[in-house]
Design an enzyme around this catalytic site. Sequence first.
Site, short mmCIF file in Angstrom:
data_model
loop_
_atom_site.label_atom_id
_atom_site.label_comp_id
_atom_site.label_asym_id
_atom_site.label_seq_id
_atom_site.Cartn_x
_atom_site.Cartn_y
_atom_site.Cartn_z
N HIS A 20 8.95 -12.70 5.76
CA HIS A 20 9.26 -13.58 4.73
C HIS A 20 10.65 -13.70 4.65
CE1 HIS A 20 5.20 -12.27 3.18
NE2 HIS A 20 5.13 -13.43 3.26
N ARG A 64 13.34 -19.47 -5.89
CA ARG A 64 12.30 -18.49 -5.92
C ARG A 64 12.49 -17.32 -6.86
NH1 ARG A 64 10.12 -22.23 -3.89
NH2 ARG A 64 9.18 -22.32 -1.81
N PRO A 88 1.07 -10.99 -7.74
CA PRO A 88 2.52 -10.77 -7.47
C PRO A 88 3.22 -11.80 -6.94
CG PRO A 88 1.24 -9.32 -6.01
CD PRO A 88 0.42 -10.46 -6.51
N TYR A 112 -4.76 -19.30 3.34
CA TYR A 112 -4.53 -18.00 2.96
C TYR A 112 -5.05 -18.03 1.43
CZ TYR A 112 -1.50 -14.02 1.45
OH TYR A 112 -0.90 -12.86 1.03
N SER A 162 -1.91 -13.32 -4.85
CA SER A 162 -0.45 -13.77 -4.41
C SER A 162 -0.27 -15.17 -5.03
CB SER A 162 -0.62 -14.22 -3.09
OG SER A 162 0.70 -15.02 -2.71
N SER A 163 0.98 -15.48 -5.42
CA SER A 163 1.27 -16.47 -6.23
C SER A 163 0.98 -17.91 -5.41
CB SER A 163 2.84 -16.50 -6.64
OG SER A 163 3.50 -16.49 -5.43
N CYS A 164 0.79 -18.13 -4.16
CA CYS A 164 0.28 -19.08 -3.50
C CYS A 164 -1.00 -19.45 -3.88
CB CYS A 164 0.28 -18.95 -2.13
SG CYS A 164 -0.83 -18.08 -1.37
N LYS A 177 -7.49 -15.89 -1.05
CA LYS A 177 -7.20 -15.11 -2.31
C LYS A 177 -7.94 -15.56 -3.53
CE LYS A 177 -4.17 -12.26 -0.67
NZ LYS A 177 -4.56 -10.76 -0.87
N ASP A 221 10.99 -26.67 3.45
CA ASP A 221 11.36 -25.94 2.18
C ASP A 221 10.39 -25.25 1.67
OD1 ASP A 221 14.06 -26.29 2.00
OD2 ASP A 221 14.13 -28.00 0.86
N GLY A 223 0.68 -1.31 -0.11
CA GLY A 223 0.19 0.16 -0.12
C GLY A 223 0.98 1.31 -0.07
N ASN A 279 6.84 -13.30 -5.01
CA ASN A 279 7.28 -12.99 -3.65
C ASN A 279 8.03 -11.43 -3.59
OD1 ASN A 279 7.16 -15.44 -2.28
ND2 ASN A 279 8.87 -15.97 -3.97
N1 LIG Z 1 4.50 -9.39 0.93
C1 LIG Z 1 4.56 -10.15 -0.09
O1 LIG Z 1 5.61 -10.89 -0.25
C2 LIG Z 1 3.38 -10.36 -1.07
C3 LIG Z 1 3.61 -11.24 -2.32
C4 LIG Z 1 2.41 -11.54 -2.74
C5 LIG Z 1 1.17 -10.75 -2.47
N2 LIG Z 1 1.20 -10.12 -1.54
C6 LIG Z 1 -0.09 -9.39 -1.28
O2 LIG Z 1 -0.01 -7.87 -1.18
C7 LIG Z 1 -1.10 -7.40 -0.25
C8 LIG Z 1 -0.35 -6.53 0.72
O3 LIG Z 1 0.67 -7.16 1.26
P1 LIG Z 1 1.72 -6.41 2.09
O4 LIG Z 1 3.00 -7.06 2.13
O5 LIG Z 1 1.74 -4.98 1.92
O6 LIG Z 1 1.30 -6.78 3.68
P2 LIG Z 1 1.44 -5.46 4.96
O7 LIG Z 1 2.59 -4.99 4.96
O8 LIG Z 1 1.33 -6.84 6.02
O9 LIG Z 1 0.29 -4.75 4.93
C9 LIG Z 1 -1.38 -5.11 5.06
C10 LIG Z 1 -2.16 -4.00 5.05
O10 LIG Z 1 -3.47 -4.36 5.45
C11 LIG Z 1 -3.98 -3.92 6.46
N3 LIG Z 1 -4.84 -4.43 7.27
C12 LIG Z 1 -4.85 -5.64 7.69
N4 LIG Z 1 -5.91 -6.28 8.14
C13 LIG Z 1 -6.87 -4.99 8.39
C14 LIG Z 1 -7.88 -4.78 8.80
N5 LIG Z 1 -8.85 -5.73 9.48
N6 LIG Z 1 -8.29 -3.34 8.80
C15 LIG Z 1 -7.69 -2.36 8.17
N7 LIG Z 1 -6.68 -2.71 7.54
C16 LIG Z 1 -6.06 -4.02 7.71
C17 LIG Z 1 -2.71 -3.57 7.45
O11 LIG Z 1 -2.95 -2.45 8.22
P3 LIG Z 1 -2.20 -2.45 9.74
O12 LIG Z 1 -1.05 -1.60 9.36
O13 LIG Z 1 -3.18 -1.59 10.62
O14 LIG Z 1 -1.90 -3.78 10.16
C18 LIG Z 1 -1.76 -3.14 6.15
O15 LIG Z 1 -1.79 -1.86 5.97
C19 LIG Z 1 -1.87 -8.53 0.22
O16 LIG Z 1 -3.06 -8.99 -0.29
C20 LIG Z 1 -0.88 -9.49 0.07
O17 LIG Z 1 -1.39 -10.94 -0.09
C21 LIG Z 1 2.07 -9.81 -0.68
#
Ligand SMILES: NC(=O)c1ccc[n+]([C@@H]2O[C@H](COP(=O)([O-])OP(=O)(O)OC[C@H]3O[C@@H](n4cnc5c(N)ncnc54)[C@H](OP(=O)(O)O)[C@@H]3O)[C@@H](O)[C@H]2O)c1
Length: 310
Positions: free
Chosen positions: A179, A209, A163, A136, A107-109, A140, A269, A16, A165
């Site tokens: 991660h 990966r 996306p 999860y 997510s790729s999962c 998704k 793994d 975000g 990882n």
């Molecule tokens: N990280 C990766 O490697 C990766 C890979 C593939 C896809 N994605 C996808 O990308 C997206 C974002 O991932 P990210 O890594 O940015 O995750 P993140 O850093 O954990 O951020 C998650 C966001 O969601 C908010 N959130 C969660 N529960 C909430 C709730 N109940 N009400 C309001 N806000 C809420 C969190 O707010 P708070 O700050 O208040 O917790 C935070 O702003 C996800 O959909 C994830 O599946 C991530």
Amino acid sequence: MKSCKVYIAGHTGMVGRAVVRSLERAGYGDVITADRCTIDLRDQRSVQEFFATKKPDIVIDAAARVGGILANRNFPYQFLMENLQIQNNLIDSSLDHNVQKFIFIASSCIYPESAPQPLREENLLSGPLENNTEAYAVAKIAGVKACEAIRQQYQKQFFSLVPTNLYGSFDTFGAEKSHVIPAMIRKFDEAKVNGNTPVTLWGSGRPFREFLHVDDLADAVKFAIENKMEENLYNVGTGSDLTIKALAELIQNIVGHTGEIFWDSSKPDGTARKLMDVSKLKNKGWSSSVELQDGLCKTYEWYSNNKKYI
Ligand SMILES: NC(=O)c1ccc[n+]([C@@H]2O[C@H](COP(=O)([O-])OP(=O)(O)OC[C@H]3O[C@@H](n4cnc5c(N)ncnc54)[C@H](OP(=O)(O)O)[C@@H]3O)[C@@H](O)[C@H]2O)c1
């Protein structure tokens, strides 16, 4: 387009924040955000009220409960239920309030564990999912399918980006939730500070990966806002991968740790290989631009400057 109201759900997270940075840098003047204290996205009524008041034109769903293998294994119910609640509320409110474009960050999962590599969008629902992240992934997949149903039924631009990882600034570096890249950066940095003590890493180091810098994903989101997206699902990645062992050596070098690395093969793994076929988005005109070495250097610099706050 730049005068549209764009609501970024999950703007305090790694993805975000990167999307907000990217859109503001590009001159988008009406980016809407709201933190968890203002609106808990699990609460249907608050989400509906928020949409009725703010009336966004475009919604980016980057809000989710996210975590590594350990967190996914320990809290499958929360990973399933909270993600369903968050995305259902956002998707349904977007439909009710006439949002023009909805981008679901998947997510790729979501792809089956034994799907042929590289993973293609067509592989969705072609076999069983990886066990550790099944809850999860099921949530998704439900989000992807809800957007697909809205596309079919209402001819609206609701679609998903998938996306690989991700890594970058504002990643989660805490031991429980992190991660692979943030976990390695933290371990090597702490070991360096402690006099180059040995570092033990999970698994065998043999799985392959793929890693995408989060600024590249944010750029892909901007591309998806600004172009007509005809399909339901687009993979977002670099299209190339490396072994976890090679990644560890790269990070060890960047951090400047000179101690030994041990591999704890008693730890899982995960999938042997996970590489995305990125040709669909490439054919539309988007590809990644941050090289892994550069992205890791930037991420380590961010971690070094911020580790006392994490
Ligand atoms: N990280 C990766 O490697 C990766 C890979 C593939 C896809 N994605 C996808 O990308 C997206 C974002 O991932 P990210 O890594 O940015 O995750 P993140 O850093 O954990 O951020 C998650 C966001 O969601 C908010 N959130 C969660 N529960 C909430 C709730 N109940 N009400 C309001 N806000 C809420 C969190 O707010 P708070 O700050 O208040 O917790 C935070 O702003 C996800 O959909 C994830 O599946 C991530």
